[in-house]
Design a protein around this motif. Structure first.
Motif, PDB file in Angstrom:
ATOM      1  N   ALA B 535      43.082  33.290  29.837  1.00 39.04           N
ATOM      2  CA  ALA B 535      44.466  33.231  29.364  1.00 39.04           C
ATOM      3  C   ALA B 535      44.459  33.068  27.848  1.00 39.04           C
ATOM      4  N   GLY B 536      45.326  33.778  27.199  1.00 40.65           N
ATOM      5  CA  GLY B 536      45.409  33.655  25.747  1.00 40.65           C
ATOM      6  C   GLY B 536      46.817  33.937  25.255  1.00 40.65           C
ATOM      7  N   VAL B 588      47.199  37.459  30.096  1.00 40.62           N
ATOM      8  CA  VAL B 588      46.227  37.033  31.098  1.00 40.62           C
ATOM      9  C   VAL B 588      45.372  38.222  31.447  1.00 40.62           C
ATOM     10  N   ASP B 589      44.073  37.981  31.511  1.00 45.23           N
ATOM     11  CA  ASP B 589      43.121  39.061  31.770  1.00 45.23           C
ATOM     12  C   ASP B 589      42.279  38.647  32.969  1.00 45.23           C
ATOM     13  N   VAL B 590      42.386  39.417  34.042  1.00 46.51           N
ATOM     14  CA  VAL B 590      41.656  39.098  35.269  1.00 46.51           C
ATOM     15  C   VAL B 590      40.602  40.168  35.509  1.00 46.51           C
ATOM     16  N   ARG B 591      39.375  39.759  35.792  1.00 45.02           N
ATOM     17  CA  ARG B 591      38.368  40.777  36.077  1.00 45.02           C
ATOM     18  C   ARG B 591      37.337  40.291  37.065  1.00 45.02           C
ATOM     19  N   VAL B 592      36.738  41.270  37.671  1.00 42.92           N
ATOM     20  CA  VAL B 592      35.634  40.964  38.581  1.00 42.92           C
ATOM     21  C   VAL B 592      34.379  40.841  37.732  1.00 42.92           C
ATOM     22  N   VAL B 593      33.695  39.696  37.884  1.00 47.22           N
ATOM     23  CA  VAL B 593      32.535  39.510  37.019  1.00 47.22           C
ATOM     24  C   VAL B 593      31.198  39.649  37.734  1.00 47.22           C
ATOM     25  N   GLY B 594      31.230  39.862  38.975  1.00 46.17           N
ATOM     26  CA  GLY B 594      29.936  40.054  39.661  1.00 46.17           C
ATOM     27  C   GLY B 594      30.098  39.855  41.156  1.00 46.17           C
ATOM     28  N   ALA B 595      29.115  40.311  41.872  1.00 50.51           N
ATOM     29  CA  ALA B 595      29.168  40.090  43.326  1.00 50.51           C
ATOM     30  C   ALA B 595      28.780  38.651  43.614  1.00 50.51           C
ATOM     31  N   GLN B 596      29.161  38.180  44.742  1.00 52.47           N
ATOM     32  CA  GLN B 596      28.904  36.794  45.130  1.00 52.47           C
ATOM     33  C   GLN B 596      27.406  36.541  45.205  1.00 52.47           C
TER      34      GLN B 596
END
Lengths: 339, 596, 293
Positions: B535-536, B588-596
């Protein structure tokens, strides 16, 4: 019609500009600024001015302009070591250069928007000025980074901030303070806002002004997401900036004087006189830190002594000079001396 | 009276390689200007070139009438023999014979060996031989004006019988010596089985050669024929042109022509300067001096004088002298190639009401030292008819040779084509071009000099239409950009994440809002994907995410209470809460950062 | 990855806003939503106009503000020229619409200009319901950004309009001025077509539409004048000419219109001027366009 005004200038493409930079670099290594001066020319065989849109400045006019600009900058460029002379006085030199360029070129803004124009002006017409100010000849500065050429920035600053940049100020706005202001996209092109901000920075008494300025710009920038600055009047902008300026955290902008006005009329008068002198002259004195003087605790006379001791340039400092004139007053003087 | 024995006549026989004298005269070309002008220019030039180390010479032209004793001397002493061969016998039967006597004093005179058949040492003067016996010797006087030696021939051209008497006094190893010889360029003729070229001399024949008479004999004959004298230790030359034929007929008109020729062509020589050598010029009629006006006081020439002074000052590195009207001095140079070529001075003044404007709108071209006016180069008049202009151009010393090469035999022009050397040809060409261009700017100020008006119309449309002439050259006109469509990329099927904003509500903190985002993952691994939310502050042109705690406070995932990445399974919404100040926008910036 | 921006106040529903197109006027012509202005240069003043129509009822329900304190602000942002200009008009409280016009003087802009339309709160409000915009300038709706190209790399012949009489030139309709010493110098840097702005034919060439054949006459004249210049000054043609140089461009013209090299063109001009004129006339054929069609 308005605007236009008036001349367009020759331009050179990047490849030629790069070659020119190399020539300047070699000449500088060989014989300093004096040797680079020999490279200066009002013409270039591969020049490509814009095809239409204005009269193109010819070599005759360009020679005259060069002479005029070097005249304006004589106190730096005629010094035995221009590079060192400028390095000691960069902020002032930058203002003077920007002012000289703006006054002498009379260039159409649209033409000034092109890097190739500045490549010609800085590298072909004024290579000695360029190398004296930016001896490292870094491509970002002398070939124009993706955004702007260093000499172009100075012209832009003068165009936007003209009357606000004061050469005679003891602490003129420095490159970093201006860089941040002009490179924050959200602010840079709103000239009214830029002027208000620059005035606020100059008028601030912050001890660490650069950080203070950076904070202020940041605060204002953040407001642009929710509000359209272009739609605010000058008064609204000034108010907005003042409000944000007051909220900039950090060391207090004004060294604090704690004062209690005495019931005694003369003593009160003395106190007021001292406080007025302090407000008028103290901001030049404090380049590091702040302090607090409790005039109420020490009594005015002692406070005057301590304050005078704190300012630099002792005898010649305007605050001390004004103190002396206060002390000549028989009643106030007696208060300070005797007690 | 001194020794007045008759002179020996020496007509030149033809031998291999000789040219007849008519041919020789033709060799030297046809001048553009009148013979009177050439005569004045060339003889003055020669005298100037012969000044040696002297800083002052005298130059006199005297229009004379030979009568009585002088004619007798010509008949009995000079042309005792050979008069018929050049047709002077008829002339001498007249009561009076017109002649022009041109003298210089203070010059070196016709010195050197009086013969041209011996080798000469380098640096040895060959003045006598060159003038009397040779035609067109190479230019050997540094910065001298006479390149082709026309001045040595014009006298013959002007004399109706192509005959001149030469009397000189010069220094030799033996001391000061008078020399006198008479020379003619007549027609070829036959005599006694021999063919003769038409060149004749009268002097002293020694063996097979002709020499001038010298010493007292020469002095005596000189004094009998000439009106000028040699005083004290003076050296110099006097020539007597017999029966000159010029444009004008009457003495009065000839005198006027001579005066004009001096005025127009020699005026620079009349402009003194303390550091320059001087030439005192006199015009005489029957021995009486005829006044020559100071060019500085001559309304037509004064502007040229101002310009000349300004150029001289600039070339000497001195301050420009004051002038009545402003004079602009311009460096004529080419930045790239040859540097400084010369200086052009231009001046402008209000037209007098009755002015003859014959000489305005010209630039007087002349050489660095010689300062003989080569040509008045005509240009356009001023747009403003209330004013007139004039100018002077002189090359710098280092480039003078190139301009000398450009002068034809009559020295009355600078012709680029005539220059052999390619570099010099370009230099003169460029200089003339620059002069034209500077004059153009001076005459019609406005193009590139003073700012034209801002309200000139736009030429963009026309420029676009004419772009075809440029066969593909790019410019700055707005043009349609060709969009390159990218081929669809082979993308892996990646998980998508979305965030939906709730409605902001006032938070407990005064002046702050609170908002909840619903975050959903689509696709991706069944076990879940790691999702991060930043969030920024959102502002015009970007987001601020560092050091923004004063404006934005992420609260975190409602599930974990932390603000770091969490694992989300597809399809399920998780909530993230943020607080932000109510005077800024939230990014707000939402992203997938990697697999579990 | 997703990015979301949330304003601290309620905004107007997208469906409640109808943005008008951009109308850009330069002198005589108006372009609607253009992507580029092909005839723009530093002498052209531009007027940008756009409009908005709000559904006031839905504005109130979505953003919580009525039509009495809204303004349409159009912004022209030009990063290259370091300039950002705006104009605003009050939105009519009854109809919910407004038209705003922004005039940008000549010589200000460069490269391209980015245009946006915004609906903002015109005046600050003392109090407001929670979440409702109350600061002056609060953004309630923003259009998509349009980019209009003003400069590019379209070819242009170097041309300038001048009053010939004022500068003392003979009053022809146009002329060519050259300043090169050598043909390896840049063409656009050393050749300029001057058009006489006070001559009726000069004015015709600058107008939006020309009589038939005029362009061809001009082109022929330009080719002729350039070659005459080279010929008269006996310019050295053996110099190597880089791209975009005088020699390169004129060689292109000779090839295109005369089918020969520069050297041959000049020789022809000198030795057989009639042939030269015939070739020029037949390849450009201006008189056909003028009289015969």
């Amino acid at each position: 019609m308005g605007e236009v005004t008036t001349w367009v200038y020759p331009r050179i493409a990047l490849a030629h500009a790069q070659r020119q930079v190399e020539a300047i670099r070699s000449a500088y290594v060989e014989g300093g600024v004096a040797r680079v001066r020999d490279l200066a020319s009002p013409d270039h065989p591969a020049k490509t001015p814009v095809e239409t849109g204005g009269p193109v400045a010819q070599p005759g006019r360009l020679s005259d302009i060069r002479t005029a600009i070097l005249g304006d900058l004589a106190s730096w460029m005629d010094a035995p070591d221009p590079v060192a002379t400028i390095a000691r006085d960069t902020a002032r030199f930058d203002i003077a250069l920007g002012r000289s360029l703006y006054k002498r070129l009379d260039i159409v803004n649209s033409d000034a928007a092109h890097l190739e124009t500045w490549n010609f002006l800085a590298l072909v017409l004024l290579p000695d000025v360029t190398v004296a100010r930016w001896p490292a000849l870094h491509p970002d500065r002398v070939l124009g980074s993706p955004s702007k050429h260093a000499m172009q920035r100075l012209w832009i600053r003068e165009r936007v901030l003209g009357g606000i940049l004061d050469l005679s100020s003891p602490k003129p706005l420095g490159e970093d303070e201006l860089f941040q202001l002009f490179d924050r996209t959200a602010l840079a092109r709103n000239h009214r806002l830029v002027r208000v901000l620059a005035s606020a920075v100059i008028g601030s008494r912050a001890t660490k002004r650069m950080e203070w300025a950076r904070s202020l710009y940041k605060r204002i920038t953040f407001l642009t997401g929710a509000r359209l600055m272009d739609s605010l009047t000058d008064a609204e902008l000034t108010q907005l900036v003042a409000a944000e300026a007051a909220m900039v955290p950090g060391p207090s902008p004004t060294p604090r004087l704690k004062v209690r006005l005495s019931a005694d009329a003369d003593e009160a008068r003395l106190t007021e006189a001292v406080v007025a002198a302090w407000n008028a002259h103290a901001d030049y004195a404090f380049v590091d830190g702040e302090f607090e003087v409790d005039m109420a605790e020490y009594g005015t006379a002692e406070a005057v002594r301590r304050l005078s001791a704190r300012v630099g340039d002792a005898d010649k400092h305007p605050f001390v000079v004004e103190m002396r004139s206060i002390v000549r007053d028989p009643v106030l003087g007696a208060l300070v001396a005797g007690q | 009276m001194g020794d007045l024995r008759p002179l020996d006549w020496f007509p030149k026989r033809f031998s291999e390689g000789d040219m007849d004298s008519a041919g020789a005269k033709r060799l030297l070309g046809v001048p553009k200007v009148s013979a009177t002008e050439v005569l004045v220019r060339e003889t003055a030039q020669n005298s100037w070139d012969a000044r040696g180390d002297n800083s002052r010479i005298d130059f006199t032209i005297d229009l004379r009438s030979l009568r009585g004793d002088a004619l007798d001397v010509l008949t009995d002493v000079v042309f005792a023999d050979g008069a018929a061969a050049i047709g002077v016998d008829q002339l001498l039967s007249n009561e009076a014979v017109r002649a022009i006597e041109i003298s210089d004093r203070g010059t070196v005179g016709l010195d050197g060996p009086p013969r041209n058949d011996r080798p000469f040492a380098p640096g040895e003067s060959m003045n006598f031989a060159n003038f009397v016996f040779n035609l067109g010797a190479p230019r050997d006087v540094e910065l001298g004006g006479g390149t082709y030696g026309f001045g040595k021939t014009i006298a013959y051209v002007v004399s109706a019988i192509s005959t001149v008497v030469l009397w000189t006094r010069c220094r030799t190893e033996r001391g000061l010596e008078h020399r006198l010889i008479v020379s003619a360029m007549g027609e070829a003729f036959d005599r006694d089985d021999y063919r003769y070229t038409g060149r004749h001399w009268w002097g002293e024949r020694i063996e097979d050669r002709i020499f001038p008479i010298v010493g007292d004999r020469a002095a005596a004959l000189g004094e009998a024929l000439f009106s000028s004298r040699f005083a004290g230790e003076e050296t110099g030359t006097s020539i007597l042109i017999i029966d000159p034929v010029l444009e004008a007929d009457t003495d009065h008109e000839i005198l006027a022509d001579l005066r004009d020729a001096i005025r127009w062509n020699l005026w620079p020589k009349l402009v003194d300067a303390p550091d320059r050598d001087r030439m005192a010029i006199q015009l005489k009629y029957l021995g009486t001096p005829h006044p020559i006006e100071d060019p500085a006081g001559d309304p037509e020439l004064a502007p040229y004088v101002d310009c000349l002074r300004a150029v001289r000052a600039r070339q000497a590195g001195q301050e420009s002298p004051g002038t009545s009207w402003p004079v602009t001095v311009i460096d004529i140079q080419t930045e790239r190639s040859y540097g400084l070529l010369g200086h052009l001075a231009l001046t402008r003044w209000p037209s007098p009401s009755d002015a003859p404007d014959s000489l305005t709108h010209h630039v007087a071209l002349m050489r660095t030292d010689a300062e003989l006016v080569v040509k008045y180069d005509e240009h356009r008049r001023l747009a403003d008819s209330d004013f007139m202009w004039a100018g002077v151009f002189k090359p710098v010393r280092e480039r003078d040779d190139a301009f000398a090469d450009a002068e034809p035999p009559a020295h009355d022009d600078w012709v680029v084509k005539g220059i052999q050397n390619k570099e010099r040809r370009r230099q003169v060409n460029l200089a003339l071009r620059e002069i034209r261009s500077h004059v153009s700017e001076f005459v019609s100020p406005g193009i590139g000099v003073t700012a034209p008006k801002d309200d000139a119309p736009s030429t963009a449309g026309l420029a676009n239409r004419l772009a075809g002439l440029l066969t593909g050259l790019q410019g700055h006109g707005a043009s349609p950009t060709v969009t390159v469509s990218r081929p669809p990329s082979q993308r892996r099927k990646r998980p998508k994440v979305s965030a939906t904003a709730g409605t902001p509500v006032a938070s407990d903190r005064p002046g702050w809002n609170r908002i909840v985002f619903a975050v959903v993952v689509e696709g991706g691994a069944p076990e879940g994907e790691l999702v991060a939310l930043t969030a920024g502050v959102g502002y015009d042109g970007g987001s601020g995410t560092t050091d923004v705690s004063e404006w934005v406070r992420p609260i975190g995932w409602s599930e974990t209470g932390s603000t770091g990445p969490i694992s989300l399974r597809g399809g399920r919404a998780s909530e993230y809460e943020v607080e932000f100040r109510e005077d800024v926008a939230l990014d707000v910036d939402v992203r997938v950062v990697g697999a579990q | 990855m997703t990015k979301v921006r949330v304003l601290p106040h309620r905004v107007i529903d997208e469906d409640a806003v109808t943005w008008g197109p951009w109308r850009i006027r330069d002198g005589s012509t108006t372009a609607v939503d253009p992507e580029l202005l092909p005839a723009w240069d530093y002498k052209v003043e531009l007027e940008f106009e756009s409009s908005v129509a709000l559904d006031l009822t839905r504005t109130l329900t979505s953003a919580g503000v009525d039509g009495s304190s809204l303004a349409l602000v159009i912004v022209a942002d030009c990063p290259a020229a370091n300039v950002r200009l705006a104009a605003s008009t009050a939105i009519d409280p009854l109809s919910g619409s407004a038209v705003a016009r922004l005039t940008v003087p000549a010589g200000v802009l460069a490269e391209s200009v980015r245009l946006t339309k915004n609906v903002v709160l015109a005046n600050g409000l003392e109090d407001g319901a929670a979440g409702v915009a109350r600061r002056a300038g609060s953004v309630l709706a923003t259009s998509e950004r349009s980019i209009v190209a003003l400069e590019g790399n379209g070819g242009r012949f170097p041309t300038e309009a001048v009053d010939f009489r004022a500068v003392g030139r003979p009053e022809s309709p146009w002329t060519i001025v050259t300043t090169f010493d050598s043909i390896d110098e840049s063409f656009v840097g050393s050749v300029r077509l001057l058009v006489n702005s006070e001559h009726p034919v000069g004015q015709l060439t600058l107008a939006a539409d020309q009589p038939a054949g005029l362009d061809a006459v001009m082109k022929a004249d330009i080719v002729r004048r350039l070659l005459l210049d080279l010929s008269a000054r006996e310019v050295d043609l053996s110099v190597e000419c880089p791209e975009e140089s005088v020699g390169d461009v004129i060689a292109g013209m000779c090839d295109l219109y005369l089918g020969m090299s520069i050297e041959t063109a000049i020789k022809t001009l000198r030795a057989d001027p009639a042939q030269f004129e015939d070739l020029l006339a037949s390849s450009l054929d201006p008189f056909r366009a003028v009289w015969a069609k």
